[in-house]
Design a protein around this motif. Structure first.
Motif, PDB file in Angstrom:
ATOM      1  N   LYS A 155      13.418  74.535  30.927  1.00  0.00           N
ATOM      2  CA  LYS A 155      13.120  75.154  29.633  1.00  0.00           C
ATOM      3  C   LYS A 155      11.989  74.420  28.921  1.00  0.00           C
ATOM      4  O   LYS A 155      11.099  75.039  28.319  1.00  0.00           O
ATOM      5  N   ILE A 156      11.995  73.085  29.012  1.00  0.00           N
ATOM      6  CA  ILE A 156      10.911  72.298  28.410  1.00  0.00           C
ATOM      7  C   ILE A 156       9.588  72.598  29.105  1.00  0.00           C
ATOM      8  O   ILE A 156       8.538  72.724  28.454  1.00  0.00           O
ATOM      9  N   LEU A 157       9.622  72.733  30.438  1.00  0.00           N
ATOM     10  CA  LEU A 157       8.402  73.035  31.190  1.00  0.00           C
ATOM     11  C   LEU A 157       7.837  74.392  30.803  1.00  0.00           C
ATOM     12  O   LEU A 157       6.614  74.572  30.753  1.00  0.00           O
ATOM     13  N   ASP A 158       8.700  75.354  30.515  1.00  0.00           N
ATOM     14  CA  ASP A 158       8.213  76.665  30.081  1.00  0.00           C
ATOM     15  C   ASP A 158       7.495  76.549  28.737  1.00  0.00           C
ATOM     16  O   ASP A 158       6.428  77.157  28.533  1.00  0.00           O
ATOM     17  N   HIS A 159       8.057  75.753  27.843  1.00  0.00           N
ATOM     18  CA  HIS A 159       7.396  75.508  26.552  1.00  0.00           C
ATOM     19  C   HIS A 159       6.064  74.794  26.775  1.00  0.00           C
ATOM     20  O   HIS A 159       5.050  75.126  26.139  1.00  0.00           O
ATOM     21  N   SER A 178      11.876  78.139  39.337  1.00  0.00           N
ATOM     22  CA  SER A 178      13.325  78.334  39.503  1.00  0.00           C
ATOM     23  C   SER A 178      13.975  78.661  38.164  1.00  0.00           C
ATOM     24  O   SER A 178      14.873  79.513  38.082  1.00  0.00           O
ATOM     25  N   TRP A 179      13.542  77.992  37.100  1.00  0.00           N
ATOM     26  CA  TRP A 179      14.107  78.274  35.769  1.00  0.00           C
ATOM     27  C   TRP A 179      13.755  79.688  35.340  1.00  0.00           C
ATOM     28  O   TRP A 179      14.620  80.417  34.821  1.00  0.00           O
ATOM     29  N   ARG A 180      12.525  80.088  35.538  1.00  0.00           N
ATOM     30  CA  ARG A 180      12.118  81.438  35.151  1.00  0.00           C
ATOM     31  C   ARG A 180      12.810  82.513  35.980  1.00  0.00           C
ATOM     32  O   ARG A 180      12.992  83.641  35.515  1.00  0.00           O
ATOM     33  N   ALA A 181      13.219  82.162  37.200  1.00  0.00           N
ATOM     34  CA  ALA A 181      13.936  83.118  38.056  1.00  0.00           C
ATOM     35  C   ALA A 181      15.443  83.044  37.833  1.00  0.00           C
ATOM     36  O   ALA A 181      16.210  83.687  38.567  1.00  0.00           O
ATOM     37  N   GLU A 234       5.945  69.692  42.247  1.00  0.00           N
ATOM     38  CA  GLU A 234       7.398  69.627  42.119  1.00  0.00           C
ATOM     39  C   GLU A 234       7.861  70.251  40.806  1.00  0.00           C
ATOM     40  O   GLU A 234       8.851  71.002  40.778  1.00  0.00           O
ATOM     41  N   ASN A 235       7.163  69.985  39.721  1.00  0.00           N
ATOM     42  CA  ASN A 235       7.551  70.549  38.435  1.00  0.00           C
ATOM     43  C   ASN A 235       7.273  72.052  38.373  1.00  0.00           C
ATOM     44  O   ASN A 235       7.985  72.791  37.691  1.00  0.00           O
ATOM     45  N   THR A 236       6.251  72.491  39.079  1.00  0.00           N
ATOM     46  CA  THR A 236       5.980  73.931  39.135  1.00  0.00           C
ATOM     47  C   THR A 236       7.116  74.662  39.841  1.00  0.00           C
ATOM     48  O   THR A 236       7.545  75.749  39.398  1.00  0.00           O
ATOM     49  N   GLU A 266      18.461  69.939  35.139  1.00  0.00           N
ATOM     50  CA  GLU A 266      17.317  70.664  35.704  1.00  0.00           C
ATOM     51  C   GLU A 266      16.997  71.891  34.859  1.00  0.00           C
ATOM     52  O   GLU A 266      15.818  72.221  34.648  1.00  0.00           O
ATOM     53  N   TRP A 267      18.047  72.564  34.377  1.00  0.00           N
ATOM     54  CA  TRP A 267      17.837  73.746  33.537  1.00  0.00           C
ATOM     55  C   TRP A 267      17.136  73.363  32.237  1.00  0.00           C
ATOM     56  O   TRP A 267      16.217  74.059  31.789  1.00  0.00           O
ATOM     57  N   GLN A 268      17.573  72.260  31.623  1.00  0.00           N
ATOM     58  CA  GLN A 268      16.959  71.813  30.369  1.00  0.00           C
ATOM     59  C   GLN A 268      15.486  71.431  30.589  1.00  0.00           C
ATOM     60  O   GLN A 268      14.627  71.747  29.761  1.00  0.00           O
ATOM     61  N   ILE A 269      15.233  70.742  31.707  1.00  0.00           N
ATOM     62  CA  ILE A 269      13.837  70.383  31.998  1.00  0.00           C
ATOM     63  C   ILE A 269      13.009  71.639  32.240  1.00  0.00           C
ATOM     64  O   ILE A 269      11.866  71.740  31.789  1.00  0.00           O
TER      65      ILE A 269
END
Length: 578
Positions: free
Chosen positions: A206-210, A189-192, A182-184, A201-204
């Motif tokens: 960004k955190i997931l990318d970090h 989606s954030w990277r796209a 689910e997080n992947t 969701e956008w903030q999360i």
């Protein structure tokens, strides 16, 4: 030269292998496959210095075959037990040359009764056989005595116990797989740029990318020097599941995955330390399936036999390969981060450590951690996982044994090991085999009943019976072998198997001679031919002999006349067969 005929790369011309034993003859250095060294000082053994040097030399000679520190440590510990035994004798031997067969017999008697003792005996025996002082004589003969293999202490799981272990492993790993999946999807989606900027969701995302790039979520350092999760409100807390566990497996979750893999494929625990990520290719002729090539490394198999490759297909939810697909998905971010931090690293079983300082690395036989990432499953991981789920001890040996016995074939071991170590000592297999043994015994009994004299024994002939070449027949119309036009079409030898047969003393001489002739055929015919054509008839005659008594049978042999002999010869030649 490799198995395919390619020449191996030669070392430099000036290459020299460092001897394992130091110039003083008392320190032996063992290097494992990864290049880590461990020194063993034989001056610490409680024996005389000449004995220390001799044991060091034997240890060094054997160490050339080892590739792990654990193996060296096991040999050292067992040799220390032997040294303490020698030091406890009334007159300790000063060197190996002074060892006597009586001393070794006493040593053997102290340890032969337990599994651990047998392991000590086998290890020390191998080391001492490397010593030139013990190459001949009574001591060498004593060392040549076979030491029985330890009896397996682990049994396969009963089905309820197995289901309990698998339920715990499935729940833990599936929960982790769903969480990471689910997080992947959110990260992708954030990277796209598919999320509304500024939204939760956008903030999360960004955190997931970090997190994917560094292995941890952003943290803030307090004045006291402690590190705190910066966005814990957005993430829903500071637990691993809400922070770095969104993209990485924990040590316990990767252990749960290993339990499931062992139950499915019977892989040893040590295999997971060095298992590369499986490679995938579409299955031939199948668009909805994928076949993985899994490389299994088992170093205990001996030099040249470490590696094997298994093809495992994911063709649906219940197929063996589905677990491989899920394992690849659950470890994708860990493997990608490890490859960036240490190029060339592509191990499947990767987990994230709880400590921000990285994994506590003590076992130098296992792969080194990379940053916050650890690889494989350690013994203490397996024990702690079992403890956390209320299970009795590490499940891996029992799970592997259960799978091997369930599949009924060798899995990464020889046929001899399969039968000797896995099948024969296993109580569950023994219980399951009872029905098979019982059915076999019943079949053997029925077969035995089928080759006994089935007729009747009388004291005199009955005028209403019809005489045949072997017996008198009471009713040929009720034959077990009826002819198509009526009557009986059985061979006269089969009369002995018919319930209509009657034998009286007048038959005894001919049947005794027939018995003797069939016995003589056994010595000139091969087993297959004799068993197929004559064995049943001979057994029926012997059963008849036992029923009329051997004394009567022997007396009848003396009454055999020419007519009896002629008929017997025709029977043996098959000339009286219908």
């Amino acid at each position: 030269m490799s198995g395919r005929g390619r020449r191996a790369v030669l070392p430099p011309a000036d290459h020299r292998t460092e001897p394992p034993i130091a110039p003083d003859g008392l320190v032996v250095t063992v290097m494992n496959k990864a290049g880590h060294k461990q020194a063993y000082d034989f001056a610490d053994l409680p024996v005389a210095e000449p004995m220390q040097r001799s044991l060091a030399a034997a240890f060094a000679a054997q160490s050339r075959l080892w590739n792990s520190r654990r193996t060296a440590g096991n040999h050292w510990g067992r040799l220390l037990v032997f040294a303490r035994f020698l030091s406890g004798l009334e007159h300790p031997s000063q060197d190996l040359s002074e060892l006597t067969a009586a001393t070794l017999k006493r040593w053997r008697a102290q340890h032969i009764s337990t599994n651990y003792g047998k392991s000590i005996l086998r290890t020390v025996r191998t080391l001492l056989q490397n010593a030139p002082q013990l190459g001949t004589g009574p001591v060498a003969e004593e060392l040549a005595r076979r030491v029985p293999s330890p009896r397996p202490s682990k049994q396969s799981y009963e089905e309820p116990d197995r289901e309990q272990v698998l339920l715990a492993a499935r729940q833990q790993f599936r929960s982790a797989w769903i969480r990471i999946r689910e997080n992947t999807l959110l990260l992708e989606s954030w990277r796209a740029a598919a999320l509304k900027e500024g939204s939760r969701e956008w903030q999360i995302g960004k955190i997931l990318d970090h997190l994917a790039c560094t292995g941890d979520v952003p943290r803030t350092t307090s004045p006291s020097g402690k590190h705190h999760v910066t966005n814990r409100r957005i993430l829903g807390g500071k637990s691993p599941d809400g922070t770095w566990g969104r993209l990485f497996l924990t040590r316990m979750e990767v252990t749960a995955l290993a339990v499931l893999l062992t139950d499915r494929f019977a892989w040893n625990l040590s295999v997971y330390d060095r298992m590369p990520a499986p490679t995938a290719a579409p299955s031939v002729g199948e668009t909805g399936s994928v076949t993985y090539q899994v490389q299994v490394e088992k170093r205990r198999a001996g030099g040249g036999r470490w590696f094997s490759t298994e093809n495992i297909t994911d063709s649906g939810a219940d197929s063996p390969g589905r677990l491989i697909t899920q394992a690849l998905e659950a470890t994708a971010h860990g493997r990608a981060l490890a490859a960036r931090l240490a190029p060339g690293t592509d191990l499947l079983m990767v987990s994230r450590t709880r400590s921000l300082s990285g994994a506590d690395f003590q076992d130098l036989d296992r792969p080194r951690p990379v940053g916050l990432l650890a690889f494989g499953v350690a013994d203490y991981d397996a024990k702690w996982w079992a403890h956390s789920h209320g299970l009795g001890g590490s499940p891996f040996q029992r799970a592997r044994r259960t799978t091997v016995t369930r599949e009924g074939r060798p899995m990464h071991h020889s046929r001899g090991t399969h039968e000797r170590t896995y099948v024969l000592p296993d109580q569950r297999v023994q219980r399951a085999s009872r029905d098979i043994f019982e059915a076999g015994a019943r079949e053997a009994l029925e077969q035995a009943k089928a080759v006994v004299f089935a007729g009747n024994i009388s004291n005199m002939p009955d005028p209403d019976h019809q005489e045949t070449a072997t017996v008198d027949c009471a009713d040929d119309t009720a034959s077990p072998w009826p002819a198509s036009q009526g009557g009986c079409e059985a061979d006269f030898l089969l009369c002995l198997a018919c319930r209509n047969a009657h034998v009286h003393p007048g038959h005894h001489p001919r049947l005794a001679d027939l018995h003797e002739q069939l016995q003589s055929l056994r010595s000139v015919l091969d087993d297959h031919t004799f068993n197929e054509r004559w064995s049943d008839h001979l057994l029926r005659l012997e059963d008849l002999r036992d029923k009329v008594s051997q004394t009567v049978w022997r007396a009848a042999q003396d009454r055999t006349d020419d007519t009896d002999r002629a008929v017997v010869q025709l029977l043996v030649k098959g000339e009286l067969a219908p």
